[in-house]
Design a protein around this motif. Sequence first.
Motif, short mmCIF file in Angstrom:
data_model
loop_
_atom_site.label_atom_id
_atom_site.label_comp_id
_atom_site.label_asym_id
_atom_site.label_seq_id
_atom_site.Cartn_x
_atom_site.Cartn_y
_atom_site.Cartn_z
N GLY A 184 -5.44 -13.51 -3.26
CA GLY A 184 -5.98 -12.93 -1.88
C GLY A 184 -5.39 -13.43 -0.87
O GLY A 184 -4.51 -12.70 -0.31
N VAL A 185 -4.64 -14.81 -1.00
CA VAL A 185 -4.44 -15.62 0.44
C VAL A 185 -2.12 -15.26 0.01
O VAL A 185 -1.76 -14.08 1.37
N TYR A 191 -2.19 -11.24 -0.19
CA TYR A 191 -2.50 -9.90 -0.06
C TYR A 191 -2.56 -10.09 1.47
O TYR A 191 -1.76 -9.63 1.83
N ALA A 192 -2.60 -11.18 2.11
CA ALA A 192 -3.83 -11.29 3.69
C ALA A 192 -1.76 -11.36 3.75
O ALA A 192 -1.55 -11.42 5.12
N SER A 215 -0.34 -8.42 3.92
CA SER A 215 -0.53 -7.39 5.05
C SER A 215 -0.96 -7.11 6.27
O SER A 215 -1.05 -6.80 7.22
N ILE A 216 -1.40 -8.88 6.50
CA ILE A 216 -1.65 -9.27 7.92
C ILE A 216 -0.35 -9.13 8.81
O ILE A 216 -0.71 -8.21 10.31
N ALA A 275 0.00 -5.16 9.27
CA ALA A 275 -0.57 -5.23 10.21
C ALA A 275 0.21 -4.83 11.36
O ALA A 275 -0.85 -4.17 12.47
N LEU A 276 0.08 -6.28 11.71
CA LEU A 276 0.11 -6.98 12.91
C LEU A 276 1.47 -5.51 13.68
O LEU A 276 1.66 -5.57 15.39
N ASN A 325 0.37 -2.40 14.96
CA ASN A 325 0.02 -1.92 15.86
C ASN A 325 1.07 -2.19 16.74
O ASN A 325 1.02 -1.14 18.24
#
Lengths: 220, 214
Positions: free
Chosen positions: A193-194, A196-197, A200-201, A204-205, A208
């Motif tokens: 999970g970490v 992926y984050a 992904s994070i 995503a930024l 934006n």
Amino acid sequence: MLPSFDEIWTWLPELLGGLSISLQVTALSLLFGIPFGLLLALGVLARKRSVRGLSLFLVEVGRGAPALVLLQFIYFGLPSTGLTIGSFAAAVIALAWNTGAYTSEIIRASLQSIAHGQREAAIALGLNRLDELRYVLLPQGLRVALPALLGFSILIFQGTSLCFTIALPELVSRAYEIGSTTFRYFPALLCAGVLYACISIPAALLVNHVEKRAGLYAQR
Amino acid sequence: MSVADLLPILRGLGWTVALTAGAFIIGAILGVPLLVARQSRLAPVRFLAMTLIQIIRAIPPILWLFIIFFGVGMTLLPISPFNAALAGLGLIAAANMAEIYRGALSSIHFGQWEASAALDLGRFWTVTDIVAPQAFRVALPSAASYLIGLMKETAVASTIGVTELAFQGNQLSQMTFRGLEVFAMVGLFYVLLSLPIAWLSRVADGYLQAKVAR
């Protein structure tokens, strides 16, 4: 509950190997999927009825069925026609189809957002349809489509996790396997999970940021 | 395909609908406090909610289900596959619904807030009587298309053994060795499921538009 430092250290090569496969599948799906999406977008807008029908069918199936079912359709379904393919190829085919179906809508909308005068001007200049597309419509259209395409890329990256079901050794499969051999499911899955984050994070930024920039371009 | 083959698929249909509806309701409800926290005047609360939403959305659904079912379920407290799927998908739905609500909220003209302040309505009544009804109308189409997306996402629940559509399709293809038809059929059922949702959302939207268009 939490993974110890030693555990992370021993699992990391395995997990990073899985992440690398996830990223490869993402890259290839986008590489084939986005041009396919462009073709589908042009196909849906085509004058010929048969082309329009086929494109619409491919788009509606690609968007209507869950990606998981597409994946299993390709991997478990095709062998019954005598065509057997590996899980990596099946993953790329299914996700590229999925990408093509979704991005065709994004690309179609962005092509249609271009002012009609641009097309008229292209005709007045005597450009043929291919040149009109190449020099007038695509450069402007893709600029509008860029934020949405980038956003979709993140979804496809996450979508590679579905390849667990067709035994592709990507990130989720690796974490699950570590869990089932050590019985340390929670820590192993948490590590995945970490990872992926971590992708992904920031992505995503970035999206934006691009979205804001694209907005500025549209305001001028 | 025979009628006997269709039976398990129809059974799976029920679970898919239950999972979709359950997860959507959880998301629609939990999305509200998450939105309130996301819009809070206190910077730490705002930051916390923002981080939470980002993290929930950064991890793929299948991994969330695994973390809950295998990770939590096998060590801390036992949980059934359906409840694990409901919890995981509900969590993801909450994060996405909070973002949908936020988008709708930002479409409300600030003059509406000012007018309410001028009328001395107070923050609570401003939200419930003025802002929420308008925002609801804006949020409806995106919530409906999210519902359709969520319905397709429930297919991942098959990986932890929830006997929904995708699971039944998988079983059936292994028994009959006719994967192509079976998965085509399963795909068709997902498309068929999404049609009434899309239709209902259009009807509701038309009705709500007609109410304000005077």
